[in-house]
Design a protein around this motif. Structure first.
Motif, short mmCIF file in Angstrom:
data_model
loop_
_atom_site.label_atom_id
_atom_site.label_comp_id
_atom_site.label_asym_id
_atom_site.label_seq_id
_atom_site.Cartn_x
_atom_site.Cartn_y
_atom_site.Cartn_z
N ARG A 129 28.31 54.01 23.20
CA ARG A 129 28.87 54.45 24.78
C ARG A 129 27.68 54.12 25.85
NH1 ARG A 129 33.62 58.33 25.72
NH2 ARG A 129 34.69 56.20 26.16
N TYR A 149 30.56 52.11 29.40
CA TYR A 149 30.18 50.91 28.33
C TYR A 149 30.20 51.22 27.36
CZ TYR A 149 28.96 46.09 25.80
OH TYR A 149 28.82 44.98 25.63
N ASP A 150 31.48 51.25 26.21
CA ASP A 150 31.79 51.44 25.16
C ASP A 150 32.42 49.66 23.69
OD1 ASP A 150 32.31 54.15 25.13
OD2 ASP A 150 33.89 53.58 26.51
N ARG A 151 31.38 49.96 22.80
CA ARG A 151 30.69 49.36 21.69
C ARG A 151 31.32 49.64 20.22
NH1 ARG A 151 25.67 46.57 21.36
NH2 ARG A 151 25.97 45.50 19.94
N GLU A 210 33.20 49.85 16.13
CA GLU A 210 33.42 48.50 15.25
C GLU A 210 33.63 48.48 13.83
OE1 GLU A 210 29.65 47.25 14.36
OE2 GLU A 210 28.93 46.13 16.25
N SER A 269 35.85 45.17 15.90
CA SER A 269 35.36 45.34 16.86
C SER A 269 36.45 44.79 18.27
CB SER A 269 34.07 44.83 17.02
OG SER A 269 33.96 43.15 17.15
N GLU A 292 35.05 45.79 22.72
CA GLU A 292 34.24 46.23 23.97
C GLU A 292 35.37 47.29 25.02
OE1 GLU A 292 32.12 43.29 21.37
OE2 GLU A 292 33.48 42.94 23.22
N ILE A 351 34.74 47.87 28.95
CA ILE A 351 34.16 48.33 30.41
C ILE A 351 34.45 49.06 31.62
CG2 ILE A 351 32.62 47.42 32.03
CD1 ILE A 351 31.42 44.90 29.95
N GLN A 406 31.84 36.83 30.29
CA GLN A 406 31.66 36.89 29.22
C GLN A 406 30.52 35.84 28.73
OE1 GLN A 406 34.15 36.71 25.97
NE2 GLN A 406 33.01 38.06 24.28
N GLY A 442 26.96 38.50 25.24
CA GLY A 442 27.04 39.92 26.14
C GLY A 442 27.90 39.22 27.06
N THR A 447 26.73 42.41 23.76
CA THR A 447 27.39 43.06 22.16
C THR A 447 26.08 42.41 20.80
OG1 THR A 447 27.93 40.73 22.10
CG2 THR A 447 29.04 42.83 23.55
#
Length: 304
Positions: free
Chosen positions: A130, A143-145, A147, A224, A226, A228, A248, A252, A270
Motif C-alpha cells: 500500500r 495505491y494498493d497492490r 497478490e 491479483s 490493484e 487506486i 493503463q 502500470g 504494477t
C-alpha cells in the motif's frame, strides 16, 4: 514524520501547530506484528481534516476480550484496510509482520509505502503493498497492490462517524460537521458497495454510539488486483475540482488529477522492474509523481 525503523508508523501533516487547520494521514505497518496492543491493522490508515475525524478506526472497548472487542476491534474489518475472501490479518500474533518500506516527505508532497503480505491468516497473500501519496492539503492517493495464492475476492473497508453518501464507486462522500472527504475508487471497476451501522459481533448493550462501515468488494475472483483510490478532504464551503484520468499503460498506470491550483500526475507501476513511460514522463518500476502549480517549478517525488 516517520518512526519507520522502530514501530512502523508514519504521520503525514500539513500543520503541526494547529489541528483545526491541518490535514493528517496516519499510517501503520508494524514490525512488531499484531500482538499485545497492536490490532490486525498493518497497512491501515486514518484521516483527520480541519479538526474532524473523517476516516476512523471503529469499534468500542466495551470490555477486554469481549465478543465485540476480540471479534471486531481486533479484526482487520474494523479499520480502513482490505480483507481477502473475508479473511483478515492474524490476531495477537508476532508473525503478522508489516513494514514501512519507503518514506519521503517534502513541504508539498509526502509518500509512505507499507508491505503487509505476511500479516494475513492462512498465508493467503504473497503481497499487499500500500502506497499513500499525500499532495498537501487536498489530495490523498492510495495505491494498493495485492497478490493472492489463489483466485480471491477483495473487500476494501472504510469507517466513519456519520452515514456515508454513496452514488456509485466514483462519488462517495464522508462528512463530519463542516468538513467532507470525497472518495473515488478509480479501479477496479464494478465494485459492489454496501454500508451498515452495525457491528459483527455487537458491543454490549450499554454501548449506544454507532459508526458507519462501507465495504467495496470485487465481484470476480482473481489472483491479483490493484486498487487506486482518491481522497479529497476539504471544508464544505470550498469547491475542489473532481476531474481525474487514469490510463493503463505497459507496466502500470498513468494518473492525472486536477487540483484547485494545478495538477498532479503520477506513474504507478504494477511491475517492480518494468520501465514506465507516458506523455513524456518516465520511471523505472517505481512510483513517481509530478506536481505542477501555475508558473512554479515542477516538483517531483519518487520512491527510492
Amino acid at each position: 514524520m516517520c518512526i519507520r525503523d522502530r514501530i512502523g508508523q508514519a504521520a503525514l501533516n500539513t500543520n503541526l501547530t494547529d489541528a483545526g487547520e491541518s490535514v493528517q494521514v496516519l499510517f501503520k505497518s508494524s514490525p512488531f506484528g499484531t500482538q499485545s496492543h497492536n490490532n490486525a491493522a498493518n497497512n491501515s490508515f486514518l484521516l483527520w481534516a480541519y479538526g474532524q475525524r473523517m476516516l476512523i478506526r471503529s469499534g468500542h472497548y466495551d470490555s477486554y476480550g469481549s465478543a465485540h472487542h476480540s471479534g471486531w476491534v481486533w479484526s482487520t474489518r474494523s479499520v480502513n484496510n482490505i480483507t481477502v475472501n473475508s479473511i483478515g490479518q492474524k490476531k495477537r500474533s508476532g508473525d503478522a509482520l508489516g513494514e514501512i518500506v519507503a518514506f519521503k516527505t517534502t513541504p508539498a508532497m509526502d509518500i509512505v509505502v507499507g508491505e503487509a503480505g505476511k500479516s494475513y491468516e492462512d498465508d493467503i497473500l504473497d503481497r499487499f503493498t500500500r502506497a499513500i501519496i499525500f499532495v498537501k492539503p487536498e489530495l490523498v492517493v492510495v495505491y494498493d497492490r495485492l497478490e493472492a495464492k489463489e483466485p480471491s475476492t477483495y473487500e476494501y473497508w472504510l469507517h466513519a462517524i456519520e452515514k456515508i453518501e454513496i452514488d456509485g464507486q466514483h462519488r462517495i462522500r464522508v462528512q463530519s460537521e463542516d468538513v467532507v472527504c470525497d472518495v473515488d475508487f478509480l479501479v477496479p471497476g464494478g465494485l459492489g458497495l454496501t454500508q451498515t451501522d452495525q457491528y459483527d459481533p455487537k458491543p454490549r448493550d450499554r454501548i449506544k454510539m454507532l459508526e458507519w462501515h462501507l465495504t467495496a468488494k470485487t465481484q470476480e475472483k482473481r489472483e491479483s488486483v490493484e486498487f487506486i483510490t482518491l481522497y479529497r478532504p476539504h471544508r464544505v464551503s470550498e469547491q475542489l475540482p473532481d476531474e481525474a484520468e487514469l490510463e493503463q499503460i505497459d507496466g502500470g498506470y498513468f494518473l492525472k488529477v486536477m487540483l484547485s491550483d494545478g495538477q498532479f500526475t503520477a506513474l504507478l507501476p504494477t511491475d517492480d522492474e518494468a520501465g514506465l513511460e507516458a506523455y513524456g514522463l518516465k520511471s523505472e518500476g517505481k512510483i513517481k509523481g509530478w506536481l505542477e502549480k501555475g508558473d512554479k517549478p515542477v516538483e517531483i517525488l519518487e520512491v527510492d
